[in-house]
Design a protein around this motif. Structure first.
Motif, short mmCIF file in Angstrom:
data_model
loop_
_atom_site.label_atom_id
_atom_site.label_comp_id
_atom_site.label_asym_id
_atom_site.label_seq_id
_atom_site.Cartn_x
_atom_site.Cartn_y
_atom_site.Cartn_z
N VAL A 97 0.85 -1.24 0.04
CA VAL A 97 -0.02 -0.07 0.00
C VAL A 97 0.84 1.19 0.02
CG1 VAL A 97 -1.82 1.26 1.26
CG2 VAL A 97 -2.08 -1.14 1.06
N ALA A 98 1.87 1.20 0.80
CA ALA A 98 2.83 2.52 0.84
C ALA A 98 3.55 2.62 -0.51
CB ALA A 98 4.02 2.22 1.98
N ASP A 99 3.90 1.49 -1.03
CA ASP A 99 4.62 1.48 -2.32
C ASP A 99 3.59 2.10 -3.35
OD1 ASP A 99 6.88 0.57 -1.35
OD2 ASP A 99 6.55 -1.39 -2.10
N ALA A 100 2.40 1.53 -3.35
CA ALA A 100 1.42 2.16 -4.37
C ALA A 100 1.10 3.62 -3.93
CB ALA A 100 -0.02 1.29 -4.27
N ALA A 101 1.15 4.06 -2.85
CA ALA A 101 0.84 5.64 -2.66
C ALA A 101 2.13 6.38 -3.22
CB ALA A 101 0.66 5.74 -1.21
N PHE A 102 3.20 5.86 -2.89
CA PHE A 102 4.54 6.54 -3.38
C PHE A 102 4.25 6.60 -4.93
CE2 PHE A 102 8.64 6.65 -5.02
CZ PHE A 102 9.26 7.62 -4.62
N VAL A 103 4.15 5.54 -5.70
CA VAL A 103 4.20 5.50 -7.19
C VAL A 103 3.16 6.27 -7.68
CG1 VAL A 103 3.48 4.20 -9.11
CG2 VAL A 103 5.01 3.20 -7.29
N ALA A 104 1.95 6.34 -6.92
CA ALA A 104 0.98 7.19 -7.51
C ALA A 104 1.09 8.62 -7.43
CB ALA A 104 -0.40 6.91 -7.00
N SER A 105 1.64 9.07 -6.40
CA SER A 105 1.82 10.33 -6.16
C SER A 105 2.77 10.81 -6.85
CB SER A 105 2.01 10.60 -4.38
OG SER A 105 3.10 9.95 -4.13
N GLU A 112 1.93 9.37 -17.14
CA GLU A 112 2.87 8.92 -16.19
C GLU A 112 2.37 7.97 -15.23
OE1 GLU A 112 4.86 12.03 -14.14
OE2 GLU A 112 5.61 13.02 -15.85
N LEU A 113 1.05 8.05 -14.72
CA LEU A 113 0.64 7.13 -13.96
C LEU A 113 0.33 5.70 -14.44
CD1 LEU A 113 -0.55 6.78 -11.10
CD2 LEU A 113 -2.92 7.26 -12.14
N LYS A 114 -0.06 5.76 -15.78
CA LYS A 114 -0.18 4.38 -16.77
C LYS A 114 1.11 3.67 -16.75
CE LYS A 114 -1.71 2.34 -21.04
NZ LYS A 114 -2.09 2.61 -22.32
N THR A 115 2.30 4.54 -17.08
CA THR A 115 3.40 3.94 -17.20
C THR A 115 4.00 3.19 -15.56
OG1 THR A 115 4.18 5.39 -19.11
CG2 THR A 115 6.05 4.25 -17.62
N ALA A 116 3.71 3.97 -14.64
CA ALA A 116 4.14 3.54 -13.53
C ALA A 116 3.27 2.33 -12.82
CB ALA A 116 4.00 4.86 -12.31
N GLY A 122 3.53 -4.85 -6.92
CA GLY A 122 3.09 -4.95 -5.46
C GLY A 122 1.68 -5.63 -5.43
N CYS A 123 0.97 -5.88 -6.54
CA CYS A 123 -0.52 -6.15 -6.35
C CYS A 123 -0.44 -7.55 -7.01
CB CYS A 123 -1.61 -5.43 -6.84
SG CYS A 123 -3.19 -5.89 -6.91
N ASN A 124 -0.91 -8.68 -6.17
CA ASN A 124 -0.77 -10.14 -7.05
C ASN A 124 -1.87 -10.46 -7.98
OD1 ASN A 124 -2.91 -9.68 -4.68
ND2 ASN A 124 -3.71 -12.04 -5.56
N ILE A 206 -4.66 -1.79 -1.75
CA ILE A 206 -3.56 -1.65 -2.73
C ILE A 206 -3.78 -0.71 -3.84
CG2 ILE A 206 -1.47 -2.88 -4.06
CD1 ILE A 206 -1.75 -5.09 -2.02
N CYS A 207 -4.77 -0.90 -4.52
CA CYS A 207 -5.32 -0.19 -5.73
C CYS A 207 -5.87 1.39 -5.39
CB CYS A 207 -6.35 -1.08 -6.44
SG CYS A 207 -5.70 -2.75 -7.28
N ARG A 208 -6.36 1.59 -4.05
CA ARG A 208 -6.90 2.76 -3.94
C ARG A 208 -5.97 3.99 -4.31
NH1 ARG A 208 -11.00 4.71 -0.60
NH2 ARG A 208 -11.50 2.58 -0.12
#
Length: 298
Positions: A97-105, A112-116, A122-124, A206-208
């Motif tokens: 969740v923390a990794d997803a938040a960092f990547v998204a922000s 850029e978000l699509k590429t990231a 981190g999501c199975n 994770i996806c939020r």
């Protein structure tokens, strides 16, 4: 067993659609094969080969002992070290969740978000899906349409609201003067869960950050939310879509408060066509609310 020749065209199409929605996407053989009998034959052949190998090993071991005894040396037992096993690496949910938040922000645009998100591991759900299903449409929309998760058609096409459900959505939007080109269409979960199962709470967490960042970057004036899972995701609680539909609510994302309206998903209407009248009432109320909002801001 029912043969395909026993079904008419409509029944066959319905059966194929059912299998596709259940996650069956490829026909492996043209003819039926008794896999149980095939497995038993393979197991018997393997047992025969193993027995022959064991016999040969015992014979070789006896010859070695006789040779060792003849030379005055005792037989030395053979010790085989177990092969090292690499430990399974699993990312804790909280870390994911923390990794997803960092990547998204870190993303400064939808591109850029699509590429990231394509590089995110981190999501199975990503492991079983064909690929990422990202937002499509107007990147600066007045209306953002949000569904729950990709289905089999979305997963194949790589686009949200594809196939029969997408065609129904097009008609629903067209009835209130909207099109895909006008709105931005997306899903809360960007990877199709196996067999279209409901995502777990951890997968949703994770996806939020990804869906919230999409909303932040698109800056829509209104959210049109489809389906039970989506309504609960944004509004909270355990109520059903029939209890949550038809009323304006507010969703706070990135410091912005956005008017949001939930209604039945096209899949709900395909399963229960009688509900189409409820969805039509909702869409008319949604259109009236967006028009009223525009008039007030003007």
């Amino acid at each position: 067993m029912i043969s395909a020749s026993d079904l008419d065209a409509a029944e066959l199409a319905a059966l194929l659609a059912f299998h596709a929605d259940a996650g069956v996407e490829w026909l492996l053989e043209d003819k039926a094969i008794d896999r149980i009998a095939e497995f038993e034959a393979m197991r018997a052949a393997h047992a025969a080969r193993q027995g022959a190998a064991d016999t040969a090993a015992r014979s070789e071991s006896g010859s070695a002992r006789r040779t060792d005894n003849a030379s005055g040396r005792g037989a030395q037992p053979t010790r085989r070290e177990p092969a090292p096993v690499a430990p399974a690496v699993a990312i804790p949910d909280s870390q994911a969740v923390a990794d997803a938040a960092f990547v998204a922000s870190s993303a400064r645009s939808l591109a850029e978000l699509k590429t990231a998100m394509e590089a995110f591991t981190g999501c199975n759900l990503k492991n079983s899906a064909r690929g990422l299903v990202f937002a499509e449409g107007n990147p600066r929309p007045a209306v953002m349409v949000i569904g729950p998760m990709p289905n089999a058609d979305d997963d194949r096409e790589g686009l949200p609201f594809s196939g029969r459900q997408g065609a129904m959505l097009d008609r629903m939007l067209g009835g209130i003067g909207l099109s895909r080109a006008d709105a931005l269409l997306t899903n809360i979960i960007p990877w199709r869960p196996p067999g279209n199962r409901v995502p777990s709470a951890a997968e949703s967490d994770i996806c939020r950050p990804f869906i919230e960042r999409q909303i932040e970057l698109a800056e829509p004036n209104h959210l049109l939310i489809f389906g039970n899972f989506s309504a609960r995701f944004f509004f909270g609680g355990t109520q059903t879509i029939h209890q949550l539909r038809g009323d304006w609510r507010e969703v706070v994302v990135g410091g912005r408060t956005i008017p949001a309206f939930a209604t039945l998903h096209p899949q709900d209407l395909a399963a229960a066509p009688i509900s189409k009248r409820l969805a039509w009432q909702d869409l008319l109320a949604f259109r009236a609310g967006t028009i009223s909002s525009v008039d007030q801001s003007g």
